[in-house]
Design a protein around this motif. Structure first.
Motif, PDB file in Angstrom:
ATOM      1  N   SER A   1      -1.361   6.749  58.662  1.00  0.00           N
ATOM      2  CA  SER A   1      -0.866   5.672  59.520  1.00  0.00           C
ATOM      3  C   SER A   1       0.226   6.164  60.458  1.00  0.00           C
ATOM      4  CB  SER A   1      -0.351   4.506  58.672  1.00  0.00           C
ATOM      5  OG  SER A   1       0.633   4.939  57.751  1.00  0.00           O
TER       6      SER A   1
ATOM      7  N   HIS B   1      10.431   2.620  68.844  1.00  0.00           N
ATOM      8  CA  HIS B   1       9.728   2.137  67.650  1.00  0.00           C
ATOM      9  C   HIS B   1       9.210   0.712  67.837  1.00  0.00           C
ATOM     10  CE1 HIS B   1      11.913   5.192  64.839  1.00  0.00           C
ATOM     11  NE2 HIS B   1      10.898   5.725  65.488  1.00  0.00           N
TER      12      HIS B   1
ATOM     13  N   TYR C   1       5.527  -0.257  68.865  1.00  0.00           N
ATOM     14  CA  TYR C   1       4.391  -0.078  67.965  1.00  0.00           C
ATOM     15  C   TYR C   1       4.555  -0.933  66.708  1.00  0.00           C
ATOM     16  CZ  TYR C   1       4.256   4.018  70.972  1.00  0.00           C
ATOM     17  OH  TYR C   1       4.255   4.839  72.061  1.00  0.00           O
ATOM     18  N   ASP C   2       3.439  -1.241  66.103  1.00  0.00           N
ATOM     19  CA  ASP C   2       3.445  -2.025  64.870  1.00  0.00           C
ATOM     20  C   ASP C   2       3.554  -1.062  63.688  1.00  0.00           C
ATOM     21  OD1 ASP C   2       3.301  -4.018  63.063  1.00  0.00           O
ATOM     22  OD2 ASP C   2       1.175  -4.469  63.341  1.00  0.00           O
ATOM     23  N   ILE C   3       4.784  -0.646  63.372  1.00  0.00           N
ATOM     24  CA  ILE C   3       5.040   0.322  62.305  1.00  0.00           C
ATOM     25  C   ILE C   3       5.518  -0.431  61.071  1.00  0.00           C
ATOM     26  CG2 ILE C   3       6.308   2.397  61.657  1.00  0.00           C
ATOM     27  CD1 ILE C   3       6.791   2.880  64.660  1.00  0.00           C
ATOM     28  N   SER C   4       4.916  -0.159  59.940  1.00  0.00           N
ATOM     29  CA  SER C   4       5.292  -0.875  58.723  1.00  0.00           C
ATOM     30  C   SER C   4       6.674  -0.447  58.260  1.00  0.00           C
ATOM     31  CB  SER C   4       4.275  -0.611  57.610  1.00  0.00           C
ATOM     32  OG  SER C   4       4.419   0.711  57.097  1.00  0.00           O
ATOM     33  N   ASN C   5       7.347  -1.345  57.565  1.00  0.00           N
ATOM     34  CA  ASN C   5       8.662  -1.018  57.008  1.00  0.00           C
ATOM     35  C   ASN C   5       8.551   0.138  56.021  1.00  0.00           C
ATOM     36  OD1 ASN C   5      11.627  -1.951  56.597  1.00  0.00           O
ATOM     37  ND2 ASN C   5      10.839  -1.775  54.519  1.00  0.00           N
ATOM     38  N   ASP C   6       7.465   0.177  55.232  1.00  0.00           N
ATOM     39  CA  ASP C   6       7.309   1.250  54.253  1.00  0.00           C
ATOM     40  C   ASP C   6       7.182   2.610  54.923  1.00  0.00           C
ATOM     41  OD1 ASP C   6       7.547  -0.441  52.130  1.00  0.00           O
ATOM     42  OD2 ASP C   6       5.429  -0.435  51.582  1.00  0.00           O
ATOM     43  N   ASP C   7       6.450   2.684  56.044  1.00  0.00           N
ATOM     44  CA  ASP C   7       6.351   3.960  56.757  1.00  0.00           C
ATOM     45  C   ASP C   7       7.714   4.371  57.318  1.00  0.00           C
ATOM     46  OD1 ASP C   7       3.692   4.415  56.248  1.00  0.00           O
ATOM     47  OD2 ASP C   7       2.967   3.942  58.257  1.00  0.00           O
TER      48      ASP C   7
ATOM     49  N   TYR D   1       5.535   7.767  47.429  1.00  0.00           N
ATOM     50  CA  TYR D   1       4.857   7.443  48.685  1.00  0.00           C
ATOM     51  C   TYR D   1       3.890   8.546  49.088  1.00  0.00           C
ATOM     52  CZ  TYR D   1       4.480   4.547  52.859  1.00  0.00           C
ATOM     53  OH  TYR D   1       4.026   3.693  53.835  1.00  0.00           O
TER      54      TYR D   1
ATOM     55  N   HIS E   1      -0.080   8.042  49.592  1.00  0.00           N
ATOM     56  CA  HIS E   1      -0.497   7.900  50.984  1.00  0.00           C
ATOM     57  C   HIS E   1      -0.935   9.192  51.676  1.00  0.00           C
ATOM     58  CE1 HIS E   1       0.583   3.653  51.364  1.00  0.00           C
ATOM     59  NE2 HIS E   1       1.626   3.927  50.603  1.00  0.00           N
TER      60      HIS E   1
ATOM     61  N   HIS F   1       3.304  -3.727  70.507  1.00  0.00           N
ATOM     62  CA  HIS F   1       4.105  -4.608  69.648  1.00  0.00           C
ATOM     63  C   HIS F   1       5.327  -5.006  70.464  1.00  0.00           C
ATOM     64  CE1 HIS F   1       5.463  -6.349  65.911  1.00  0.00           C
ATOM     65  NE2 HIS F   1       6.611  -5.725  66.009  1.00  0.00           N
TER      66      HIS F   1
END
Length: 316
Positions: A64, A114, A117-123, A185, A189, A303
Motif C-alpha cells: 500500500s 500527505h 493521498y488517502d494514506i491509512s493511519n496504520d501506514d 506490521y 503486511h 484526497h
C-alpha cells in the motif's frame, strides 16, 4: 611503572574521555530535539543518515506504500529530488526546532503532500516506527558505541512529537512499544509487488551514485545492499539471499569502521546537517523549504487537503 608507559596510558585515557564527551553532554540534556540533533549531526551523522534512508527503503515493502509511491512517478522518475526533499524537510525541525519558522514550514510541507493521498493511519504509524527503530538498530549494530537508554528515550520522544505534528493517531508510548508495532506490521503486511520493487530498484540505483559507492560496479553495490537486508525484506522484494561470506564481509566492514572511529577519531566539534551532506545535491543554488516537495496534478489517489495542511497549523 616507567614514565613512558604511564604517559601512554594517560594518553589513551584522555583520548577515550574525549571520544565519549558527547555522550556525557547528552546525558545532561532532557529536550528530545536537542538529543536527536546531537546524535544525528555530531555523534553519528553518517550512521543515522544511513539508518533513516534504510528506514524509508523498508517501507516500500508494504504494497500500500510502495505502490502509491510508484504511482506518483516521483520515486522512479525524480529519485534524486525525492531523496533531497525528504532529507531537507525532515531535517528542518531537527536543526531549527519544531516551533521555529523553518521547522513549522517543513512539517507543513510534509502534511500538505500527505494530504493529497488517502494514506491509512496504520501506514503512517509504520513509517514513523521505522524512524524510531531503524536508527537504534543501526547504531547499536554498526557504530562505534551503543546508544544509552536516555538517548533511545530522546529519539523516541522526538519522533512521537513529530507524529503528533503530523496528526498520526495511536502513537506508541515507548521504544519497546514502537519496536513491537514495527515487527508485527512487517510480518502482517510485507509482500511482493512489482511496483514496490520498481521503487526499491530506483532507490538502489540512486545509492550507486553516492560516494564511495559510485567508485564500485553497480552490481557490487547491489550485492552489498542485499547483505544488509534481513530475510523478511529480501523476500518481500524477491531479491536474492546473499551468501554468509557477503553478509559477514559487509557487516564486518561497518563494524570495523566503528572500531576505527572509537580508537582513532576525535568527536565532531561542529554539527553536520542534512543540507550539508554530499548526497543532497539537487539544489546547488539553494532552496526554500516552502517550495520543497512535489505537488503534481493527476494524483493517483486524490484526497482533499485537510484544514491543517492548508493553513499550515500542526496538531500537537
Amino acid at each position: 611503572m616507567s614514565n613512558a608507559l604511564q604517559r601512554t596510558r594517560d594518553a589513551i585515557h584522555n583520548r577515550a574521555a574525549a571520544r565519549y564527551r558527547h555522550r556525557g553532554e547528552i546525558a545532561c540534556v532532557d529536550d528530545p530535539v536537542a538529543i536527536t540533533r546531537m546524535l544525528g549531526t555530531q555523534e553519528f551523522p553518517w550512521g543515522i543518515t544511513q539508518a533513516l534512508s534504510f528506514a524509508l527503503f523498508r517501507t516500500y515493502a508494504v504494497p500500500s506504500i510502495g505502490e502509491l509511491l510508484y504511482d506518483t512517478g516521483q520515486f522512479t522518475e525524480q529519485t534524486q529530488k525525492r531523496y533531497d526533499d525528504t532529507v531537507l524537510l525532515l531535517d528542518a525541525p531537527i536543526e531549527h526546532g519544531f516551533d521555529s519558522p523553518a521547522g513549522r514550514a517543513g512539517i507543513r510541507r510534509i502534511n500538505q503532500m500527505h494530504a493529497m493521498y488517502d494514506i491509512s493511519n496504520d501506514d503512517m504509524l509504520y513509517v514513523l516506527s521505522t524512524f524510531v527503530v531503524c536508527p537504534v538498530q543501526w547504531v547499536n549494530n554498526y557504530e562505534w558505541r551503543r546508544l544509552t537508554d536516555h538517548e533511545i528515550d530522546g529519539l523516541t520522544n522526538y519522533y512521537r512529537r513529530l507524529g503528533k505534528h503530523m496528526a498520526i493517531k495511536d502513537i506508541p508510548e515507548t521504544y519497546a512499544d514502537f519496536e513491537r508495532f514495527y515487527e508485527d506490521y512487517e510480518r502482517r503486511h510485507f509482500a511482493f509487488s512489482p511496483k514496490s520493487l520498481a521503487v526499491a530498484d530506483a532507490t538502489l540505483d540512486l545509492l550507486g551514485t553516492f560516494l564511495p559507492y559510485r567508485l564500485l560496479p553497480r552490481a557490487v553495490v547491489r550485492r552489498m545492499s542485499f547483505a544488509l537486508m534481513d530475510d523478511r525484506l529480501l523476500e518481500a522484494f524477491g531479491y536474492p539471499k546473499p551468501t554468509a561470506l557477503e553478509r559477514n564481509a559487509v557487516r564486518g566492514g561497518l563494524r570495523a569502521r566503528g572500531l576505527a572511529i572509537r580508537f582513532g577519531a576525535r568527536p565532531r566539534s561542529e554539527p553536520l546537517y542534512g543540507r550539508e551532506m554530499t548526497q543532497v545535491c539537487g539544489y546547488p543554488r539553494g532552496y526554500r523549504i516552502e517550495e520543497l516537495g512535489t505537488f503534481a496534478p493527476g494524483c493517483p489517489v486524490p484526497h482533499g487537503l485537510s484544514a491543517a495542511a492548508n493553513d499550515g497549523q500542526d496538531t500537537a
